[in-house]
Design an enzyme around this catalytic site. Structure first.
Site, PDB file in Angstrom:
ATOM      1  N   GLU A  89       0.876  -1.173   0.000  1.00 32.95           N
ATOM      2  CA  GLU A  89       0.000   0.000   0.000  1.00 32.95           C
ATOM      3  C   GLU A  89       0.908   1.216   0.000  1.00 32.95           C
ATOM      4  OE1 GLU A  89      -2.970  -0.027   3.134  1.00 32.95           O
ATOM      5  OE2 GLU A  89      -3.028   2.168   3.107  1.00 32.95           O
ATOM      6  N   ASP A 148      -4.622   9.985   9.649  1.00 36.27           N
ATOM      7  CA  ASP A 148      -3.350   9.413  10.067  1.00 36.27           C
ATOM      8  C   ASP A 148      -2.845   9.987  11.376  1.00 36.27           C
ATOM      9  OD1 ASP A 148      -2.535   7.488   8.011  1.00 36.27           O
ATOM     10  OD2 ASP A 148      -2.762   9.210   6.675  1.00 36.27           O
ATOM     11  N   TYR A 186     -11.112  -3.324   3.889  1.00 38.40           N
ATOM     12  CA  TYR A 186     -10.124  -2.875   4.871  1.00 38.40           C
ATOM     13  C   TYR A 186     -10.838  -2.696   6.207  1.00 38.40           C
ATOM     14  CZ  TYR A 186      -6.050   0.028   6.319  1.00 38.40           C
ATOM     15  OH  TYR A 186      -4.927   0.546   6.917  1.00 38.40           O
TER      16      TYR A 186
END
Ligand SMILES: Cc1ncc(COP(=O)(O)O)c(C=O)c1O
Lengths: 396, 256
Positions: free
Chosen positions: B46, B57, B172
């Site tokens: 990824e 993040d 995911y």
């Protein structure tokens, strides 16, 4: 889609091509909860009653609409100041903070987070949290913590935890990123009180509704003073755009009223040190909505600059992006120096020290070719106490 | 059949997907890191496109993005680096990033270029279901790219099923409600993974966020097809002169 009104976005949060909810799945539950419940809750009689009561007895609304005679004379027109600076905590931000905290309580949230630039929204949120006995965490750019020290002290005294945002430009944009990250990490008990008409749907609409009290009052007050509810111009500064959204709201569909938004041009629009998102921005996604974003050719958000921390933001709310693109709004800008000059002018002529943000709206007046026939309402969004250290640098 | 699907067919269990930031630690280390990942047992890569405002993040990936940007990484530059990479790298590669830079490049131009250089799929966390279905999904499909949606412990069951339907390649599963690199208690995660397993989804499931070593990789792989390691790997190669060696040591410790 055929939008008949500028006041509301479509069901997906779009004002024209701007808006929407570009959020990661981690925020879905919270944002969806808000989206499906906010209208119902804010229309409940018990909510309306408590909100109206607090605006009146706690904030001191209605805020006066004041005819600034000496300024009017100097500019050769009629200037009415909407005195949001007289609100408890010193700015329009409290209108939204009360609305959102009451909403959060009804959603069962125990923990309140907020971002702040100038500190006014942080102070307003911390104030309402103190009133309601809720935990409050405010994210603030490290750079803004330095330049808005009095507001940091106020938030601390009010019991809030002030967390410095140390990433990126260390200003409002980064404080917003940190608040969003906090929300991602606390998906159940936390409400994020966004301070402007930015963020994913339904925030822009929700915040605009809470600020719309400003124009609701202007219409009534103007009618009493002039016999007409409609001015020729409404002028407001735009950071994210909440005081402007509130001042414009009930005039958005009155096409005879010119809506003037004043952005911050910092050192000058071509200086590379400004925050004029409409003219320097391109369509992009920032903080969960499609709007106009100041960015590089590679799509990296650029660090804006304004002397006023509350206007130091590289995007603009989707409602305003739409007003800009559609031509419904007139978008102008004022530099740091022009804003400071306008602040001193108002202070000398009227004995009112405005916030640096609001000074941009005042500076914009000079660009409008106003005449004696015009009735101009300026949203004086806040008072200048927090900006005294900046102003003192200009006192000879 | 897509390269990702093929990979899961060949190896349905203990699939290891490793995240790395393009242009980190050095501008020209992108391909070295990818090669080292392939050579040392990663099954998928990824590849993160650095962004100034990476909302989802945590600090480790934020820092790596800031360093990559300071190194001069751009989407344009990345596509230059990736041109011809299929001569050396055969495992699936997924680009991960945020909508703003992709929109600025041009969404369709981006998908076209990604497919042309040999990228297999996209993860764009801030492109949600409604926008995907209304506008962008058709473009992704037109260029034959897989698109991977995220689900979290807060995602309702019917929504998980919808997102599974819209995804291709894999789904995911974010291990806990958090930004990347967060250390939340993994026991609570296991319950959620069991629940996911019981839903009989059409796509394989990889678990990400908080997977950092052999123990967490093994635990995640017990319930799903494998896991994604990001922050822990970024930490392992950050500031290292020899990224091949650092990658080797890290992957060996996870896969031993
Ligand atoms: C007094 C004042 N005016 C204006 C603003 C800008 O915000 P908005 O554009 O949302 O009204 C701020 C923000 O901090 C403020 O404190």
């Amino acid at each position: 889609m055929g939008q008949e009104t500028f006041q509301q976005p479509n069901e997906h949060g779009y004002y024209g091509k701007f808006g929407g909810a570009f959020i990661p799945e981690m925020l879905h539950r919270n944002v969806e909860e808000l989206r499906t419940k906010y209208l119902e809750i804010i229309n409940e009689p018990s909510f309306k009653e408590e909100y109206a009561y607090l605006l009146k007895d706690y904030v001191g609304r209605p805020s006066p609409l004041y005819l600034a005679e000496r300024l009017s004379e100097k500019l050769g027109t009629n200037i009415y100041l909407k005195r949001e600076d007289l609100n408890h905590t010193g700015a329009h931000k409290i209108n939204n903070a009360i609305g959102q905290v009451l909403l959060a309580q009804r959603l069962g949230k125990k923990r309140i987070i907020a971002e702040t630039g100038a500190g006014q929204h942080g102070v307003a949120t911390a104030t309402v949290c103190a009133l309601k006995g809720l935990e409050c965490i405010v994210y603030m750019g490290e750079k803004d913590i330095e330049r808005q020290a009095p507001n940091v002290a106020r938030m601390k005294m009010l019991g809030a935890t002030v967390v410095p945002a140390t990433s990126g430009s260390k200003t409002l944009k980064d404080a917003t990123n940190e608040a969003i990250r906090d929300w991602i990490n606390n998906p159940v008990d936390t409400h994020y009180v966004i301070g402007s008409v930015v963020g994913p749907h339904p925030y822009p609409d929700m915040v605009a509704r809470f600020q719309s009290i400003i124009s609701e009052e202007i219409r009534k007050q103007l009618k009493e003073k002039t016999g007409s509810e409609l001015p020729t111009h409404v002028v407001a500064c735009v950071g994210g755009g909440s005081n402007a959204a509130g001042a414009f709201f009930h005039f958005l569909d009155e096409l005879s009223v010119q809506l003037v938004a004043v952005e911050a041009a910092g050192h000058g629009i071509d200086s590379g040190m400004s925050a004029v998102a409409t003219k320097l921005g391109t369509v992009g996604v920032l903080h969960g909505s499609k709007n106009l974003v100041m960015q590089t050719a590679d799509g990296q958000v650029v660090e804006p600059h304004s002397i006023s921390a509350g206007l130091d933001y590289p995007g603009i709310g989707p409602l305003h992006a739409h007003l800009y693109e559609s031509g419904r709004g007139k978008f102008i800008y004022a530099t740091d120096d022009e804003a400071v000059e306008a602040a001193f002018e108002l202070t000398k002529l009227e004995g009112i020290i405005p916030a640096l943000e609001s000074s941009h709206a005042l500076a914009g007046l000079k660009q409008l070719n106003l005449t004696k026939k015009d009735i101009v309402v300026v949203c004086l969004s806040g008072r200048g106490d927090k900006d005294m250290s900046t102003y003192m640098k200009y006192v000879k | 059949m897509s390269r990702i699907k093929n990979a899961f067919n060949k190896k349905p269990q203990r699939v290891l997907n490793v995240y790395c930031t393009a242009g980190f630690p050095a501008l020209d280390s992108t391909l070295d890191v990818m090669l080292a990942l392939q050579d040392n047992g990663a099954d998928l890569i990824e590849l993160g496109m650095p962004y100034s405002d990476p909302l989802a993040d945590g600090p480790v990936i934020q820092d790596s993005s800031a360093i990559a940007l300071a190194n001069g990484m751009t989407i344009e530059k990345l596509f230059e680096q990736l041109t011809g990479f299929r001569n050396k790298i055969t495992i699936p590669v997924i680009l991960m990033g945020y909508m703003n830079p992709v929109l600025q490049y041009g969404f369709e131009a981006f998908c076209a270029k990604a497919a042309e250089v040999g990228v297999d799929g996209l993860i764009l966390p801030d492109l949600p279901q409604y926008e995907f279905e209304a506008e962008y999904g058709a473009i992704v499909k037109k260029y034959g790219l897989d698109f991977i949606f995220l689900v979290t412990p807060e995602t309702a069951e019917d929504r998980i099923k919808q997102l599974d339907k819209l995804s291709s390649g894999f789904l995911y599963a974010v291990s806990s409600s958090s930004t990347t690199g967060n250390d939340k208690d993994f026991n609570a995660v296991e319950k959620y993974l069991e629940r996911l397993q019981s839903l009989k989804l059409t796509n394989p499931v990889l678990v990400g966020f908080g997977i950092k070593d052999k123990e967490t990789f093994d635990a995640a792989s017990k319930y799903t097809n494998g896991a994604i390691i990001g922050s822990a790997f970024i930490k392992a190669i950050g500031g290292k002169e020899n990224v091949q060696q650092a990658t080797k040591e890290f992957l060996t410790s996870v896969l031993k």
